[in-house]
Design a protein around this motif. Structure first.
Motif, mmCIF file in Angstrom:
data_model
loop_
_atom_site.group_PDB
_atom_site.id
_atom_site.type_symbol
_atom_site.label_atom_id
_atom_site.label_comp_id
_atom_site.label_asym_id
_atom_site.label_seq_id
_atom_site.Cartn_x
_atom_site.Cartn_y
_atom_site.Cartn_z
ATOM 1 N N PRO A 32 0.805 -1.228 0.000
ATOM 2 C CA PRO A 32 0.000 0.000 0.000
ATOM 3 C C PRO A 32 0.837 1.277 0.000
ATOM 4 O O PRO A 32 0.477 2.261 -0.650
ATOM 5 C CB PRO A 32 -0.836 -0.098 1.276
ATOM 6 C CG PRO A 32 -0.881 -1.545 1.590
ATOM 7 C CD PRO A 32 0.421 -2.099 1.120
ATOM 8 N N ALA A 35 2.175 1.775 -3.530
ATOM 9 C CA ALA A 35 1.091 2.181 -4.430
ATOM 10 C C ALA A 35 0.702 3.639 -4.226
ATOM 11 O O ALA A 35 0.444 4.360 -5.201
ATOM 12 C CB ALA A 35 -0.127 1.284 -4.224
ATOM 13 N N GLN A 59 -7.609 5.826 -4.834
ATOM 14 C CA GLN A 59 -7.162 5.924 -3.445
ATOM 15 C C GLN A 59 -8.145 5.234 -2.496
ATOM 16 O O GLN A 59 -7.729 4.560 -1.546
ATOM 17 C CB GLN A 59 -6.990 7.382 -3.046
ATOM 18 C CG GLN A 59 -5.823 8.031 -3.748
ATOM 19 C CD GLN A 59 -5.657 9.467 -3.350
ATOM 20 O OE1 GLN A 59 -5.931 9.838 -2.217
ATOM 21 N NE2 GLN A 59 -5.204 10.289 -4.275
ATOM 22 N N TRP A 62 -7.667 1.565 -2.588
ATOM 23 C CA TRP A 62 -6.513 1.137 -1.811
ATOM 24 C C TRP A 62 -6.790 1.103 -0.316
ATOM 25 O O TRP A 62 -6.118 0.383 0.430
ATOM 26 C CB TRP A 62 -5.280 1.976 -2.131
ATOM 27 C CG TRP A 62 -4.514 1.351 -3.250
ATOM 28 C CD1 TRP A 62 -4.523 1.720 -4.558
ATOM 29 C CD2 TRP A 62 -3.675 0.197 -3.154
ATOM 30 N NE1 TRP A 62 -3.730 0.871 -5.285
ATOM 31 C CE2 TRP A 62 -3.196 -0.072 -4.441
ATOM 32 C CE3 TRP A 62 -3.282 -0.627 -2.121
ATOM 33 C CZ2 TRP A 62 -2.343 -1.134 -4.710
ATOM 34 C CZ3 TRP A 62 -2.432 -1.692 -2.389
ATOM 35 C CH2 TRP A 62 -1.969 -1.934 -3.671
ATOM 36 N N SER A 66 -5.753 -2.196 1.344
ATOM 37 C CA SER A 66 -4.845 -2.130 2.498
ATOM 38 C C SER A 66 -5.421 -2.853 3.703
ATOM 39 O O SER A 66 -4.692 -3.537 4.435
ATOM 40 C CB SER A 66 -4.568 -0.675 2.866
ATOM 41 O OG SER A 66 -3.939 -0.016 1.819
#
Length: 93
Positions: A32, A35, A59, A62, A66
């Motif tokens: 994460p 990224a 975002q 993620w 995550s």
């Protein structure tokens, strides 16, 4: 002196610190960050998803990824710690 044979003491077996499971845990936790820090990969508006620009929904995606990766890392860590404890207890007996 006694005539009883001496029982050899087994040397203490140390487990390696870096194992394949721990490498996977580290990758789950580092992915994460990589990224999100690689901004040029998502600094664009297209493609949109239900009217939301790519920059934002990428975002938010993620955040979910995550969470899943952290859960996986935690489960792997717990399994690794249980296995190490079992080996230590087995070696001490």
């Amino acid at each position: 002196m006694s005539d009883a044979p001496e029982v050899p003491v087994a040397p203490e077996v140390r487990q390696p610190v870096v194992t394949p499971v721990r490498v996977v845990i580290a990758l789950c936790l580092v992915a994460p960050f990589v990224a999100m820090l690689w901004v040029s990969s998502y600094a664009k508006a297209d493609p949109t998803f239900i009217g939301i620009p790519f920059f934002y929904w990428y975002q938010m995606l993620w955040v979910l990824i995550s969470t899943a990766l952290t859960m996986i890392a935690y489960q792997l860590w717990q399994r690794d710690q249980r296995a190490r404890k079992a080996l230590e207890e087995g070696a001490s007996r």
